[in-house]
Scaffold this active site. Structure first.
Site, PDB file in Angstrom:
ATOM      1  N   GLU A 122      24.520 -47.898-105.199  1.00  0.00           N
ATOM      2  CA  GLU A 122      23.169 -48.207-104.711  1.00  0.00           C
ATOM      3  C   GLU A 122      22.105 -47.475-105.522  1.00  0.00           C
ATOM      4  O   GLU A 122      22.310 -46.352-105.979  1.00  0.00           O
ATOM      5  CB  GLU A 122      23.055 -47.776-103.245  1.00  0.00           C
ATOM      6  CG  GLU A 122      21.665 -47.946-102.653  1.00  0.00           C
ATOM      7  CD  GLU A 122      21.475 -47.168-101.363  1.00  0.00           C
ATOM      8  OE1 GLU A 122      20.473 -47.426-100.680  1.00  0.00           O
ATOM      9  OE2 GLU A 122      22.303 -46.299-101.052  1.00  0.00           O
TER      10      GLU A 122
ATOM     11  N   LYS B  84      18.141 -55.499 -99.211  1.00  0.00           N
ATOM     12  CA  LYS B  84      18.529 -54.814 -97.982  1.00  0.00           C
ATOM     13  C   LYS B  84      17.607 -55.194 -96.833  1.00  0.00           C
ATOM     14  O   LYS B  84      16.380 -55.110 -96.945  1.00  0.00           O
ATOM     15  CB  LYS B  84      18.495 -53.298 -98.224  1.00  0.00           C
ATOM     16  CG  LYS B  84      19.036 -52.469 -97.064  1.00  0.00           C
ATOM     17  CD  LYS B  84      19.037 -50.979 -97.430  1.00  0.00           C
ATOM     18  CE  LYS B  84      19.620 -50.127 -96.313  1.00  0.00           C
ATOM     19  NZ  LYS B  84      19.619 -48.692 -96.658  1.00  0.00           N
TER      20      LYS B  84
ATOM     21  N   CYS C  73      24.305 -49.229 -98.062  1.00  0.00           N
ATOM     22  CA  CYS C  73      24.220 -47.921 -97.405  1.00  0.00           C
ATOM     23  C   CYS C  73      24.311 -48.039 -95.885  1.00  0.00           C
ATOM     24  O   CYS C  73      25.325 -48.390 -95.319  1.00  0.00           O
ATOM     25  CB  CYS C  73      22.944 -47.220 -97.845  1.00  0.00           C
ATOM     26  SG  CYS C  73      22.796 -45.502 -97.293  1.00  0.00           S
TER      27      CYS C  73
END
Length: 530
Positions: free
Chosen positions: A291, A356, A411
């Site tokens: 990430e 995200k 994440c």
């Protein structure tokens, strides 16, 4: 000390002694979480919880409720204080900016999260029956409070009580039926069952609930042993993955002055030979980086894309985390910046991306209703993006040449049960890119990996996880770690992609089975035996 005397000591405690007992009992629950995974110790916090509620007495329902809420808050504060202490490491990455605010993450957040078990204790006291039925009442009340914690204010389902049993892979297989919250329901009941031995009258009846809990535990173990195949899962043909774990310190990672050194480190490490018989990146079909890999916008940095293209052999694809700039909307001074996963082909062209959706509050953005207050005291989000990241519109599958569609989670998104699979056809695997470098060599990365691994069991899908500092690895659809790189190491990992498993009951029904279990437990709470 006899067990009944211990129970009496907890039940009769009052004032600060009772609060201290609750605090210590709650904190002991963290020992059952990763990295220690001492799952039998779940008995300590849950058994003491029963006795604390037993001791919540008063002349009216209101006083009994208030007494239980106070005990539950101290119990929860101990649990979250011991289970989330590692959050303080993030405040030290840029200590000159954030160190003064460390108590907000280390103390204030556990104090807020403790409101949920406080409500659980209070609700349990309102429906508190006599005898063994109170074990089921506690399980329902605490699990519903955990469900609220996972959904209210965007949710924070970190270290849900079911994770205390998830470290034992056979037991964790129950999540394929009932999910994390179903596992939590049975975890609380099993852990609390010994409480009746300290309060029931002598005789065979006092053993009924503990015996039932033991049978349930054996049933979970037996189901897991039956469900997990004895042989390894076959790999998807023609896929050779290389996971790159750079292990860069967080303070250096996002410094634009280090952009050239960071990219050079990635390129060199990605082409490392792992044995005399391997040829580095020439041997793989897909190279995967973690990430937020760069302190620059990859899609707007042609020099970086050109160097990546020079590294990749023909028909090899890079999947990497990267910040992505969207289109500047009318009336806005800058484009929205997304925390994304981008796919780069062997010609250096970004051919696909996923933005995200579920951002980290205070880490990647500031909640609108608190933004003015927080900025007013000199705080900002942790990421070095003015105004924070923008959220993606919806969870979409990531399509990569040569791979089945991926359920991509970046994440924090990996900790939400039931929310990792995008709409549409079933994906072939879960892709989790993360950067846990904020938390150093603490228990946080271990807890994060364990939660991502449980998503594999719930959905019956393999997991491909790449983390900046670790833990990176491949997990099959039964939660078995096929290969991994340990926390705090630099390296590359070459592995195949396990095939997806059968569609699980949880994948089909979501939390419906869990809801049915709650109803059954409410009925069982009327049991008066023992």
């Amino acid at each position: 000390m006899r067990f009944s005397a211990l129970a009496d000591k907890v039940i009769l405690a009052w004032g600060w002694p009772k609060r201290l007992i609750a605090l210590v009992a709650g904190a002991s629950g963290a020992l059952a979480l990763p990295p220690l995974d001492l799952w039998p110790l779940i008995v300590v916090p849950m058994t003491v919880a029963v006795w604390l509620i037993d001791g919540a007495v008063g002349e009216t329902w209101r006083t009994r409720f208030q007494s239980a809420v106070v005990a539950g808050w101290w119990w929860g504060f101990g649990f979250f204080l011991a289970g989330l202490w590692w959050l303080g490491a993030a405040f030290l990455v840029e200590a000159d900016k954030f160190a003064w605010a460390m108590p907000l993450g280390v103390v204030a957040l556990p104090a807020f999260l403790a409101l949920f078990p406080a409500l659980g204790f209070g609700f349990a006291r309102l429906i508190w029956p006599h005898g063994g039925g109170r074990i089921f009442a506690l399980a329902v009340a605490l699990t519903l409070s955990e469900y609220l914690r996972g959904h209210v204010l965007t949710g924070f389902p970190w270290n849900v009580y079911g994770m205390m049993l998830a470290g034992q892979n056979w037991i964790a297989q129950f999540a394929s039926i009932a999910g994390l919250y179903g596992l939590t329901l049975v975890a609380v009941a099993i852990g609390a069952a010994p409480a009746v031995l300290g309060t029931a009258k002598p005789g065979p009846a006092r053993w009924r609930i503990p015996a039932l809990a033991l049978v349930a535990l054996c049933g979970l173990l037996g189901f897991g042993a039956w469900r997990i195949p004895t042989q390894p899962v076959a790999n998807v043909s023609g896929v050779k993955l290389r996971l790159m774990q750079p292990n860069l310190p967080q303070d250096a990672k996002f410094n634009p002055q280090n952009a050239e050194l960071i990219l050079a480190h990635y390129l060199k490490l990605s082409d490392r030979a792992t044995s005399p018989a391997t040829l580095g990146v020439q041997d793989v079909t897909h190279l995967i980086w973690p990430e937020s890999a760069f302190p620059f916008l990859l899609g707007r940095t042609p020099q970086a894309l050109s160097r990546i293209a020079a590294l990749l052999p023909p028909n090899t694809t890079l999947i990497t985390g990267a910040a992505r700039a969207g289109e500047t909307l009318p009336g806005e001074s800058r484009p929205p910046i997304y925390n994304s996963v981008q796919v780069v082909n062997d010609e250096g062209v970004v051919v696909a991306s996923y933005d995200k959706v579920h951002l980290v509050p205070f880490g990647e953005y500031l909640p609108a209703f608190l933004e003015k207050l927080i900025r007013g005291v000199g705080l900002s989000e942790f990421v070095s993006v003015p105004g924070g990241f923008a959220a993606g519109e919806r969870h979409t599958p990531l399509i990569v040449r040569g791979l089945p569609p991926a359920a991509t989670v970046i994440c924090y998104e990996a900790v939400f049960p039931g929310a990792v699979i995008p709409e549409g056809p079933r994906p072939g695997y879960i892709l989790n890119l993360t950067n846990d470098g904020w938390f150093g060599q603490t228990s946080g990365p271990y807890q994060h990996f364990a939660q991502a691994r449980l998503r594999s069991i719930e959905e019956g899908l393999p997991l491909v996880r790449v983390a900046n500092t670790g833990i990176s690895g491949i997990v099959d659809s039964y939660g078995r770690v096929v290969a991994s790189l340990p926390l705090g190491t630099e390296g590359v990992l070459d592995a195949g992609l396990p095939r997806s498993g059968p569609v699980t009951l949880y994948a089909q029904l979501g939390d419906a089975f869990f809801a049915g279990l709650v109803a059954v437990f409410l009925l069982l709470s009327r049991i008066r035996a023992a």
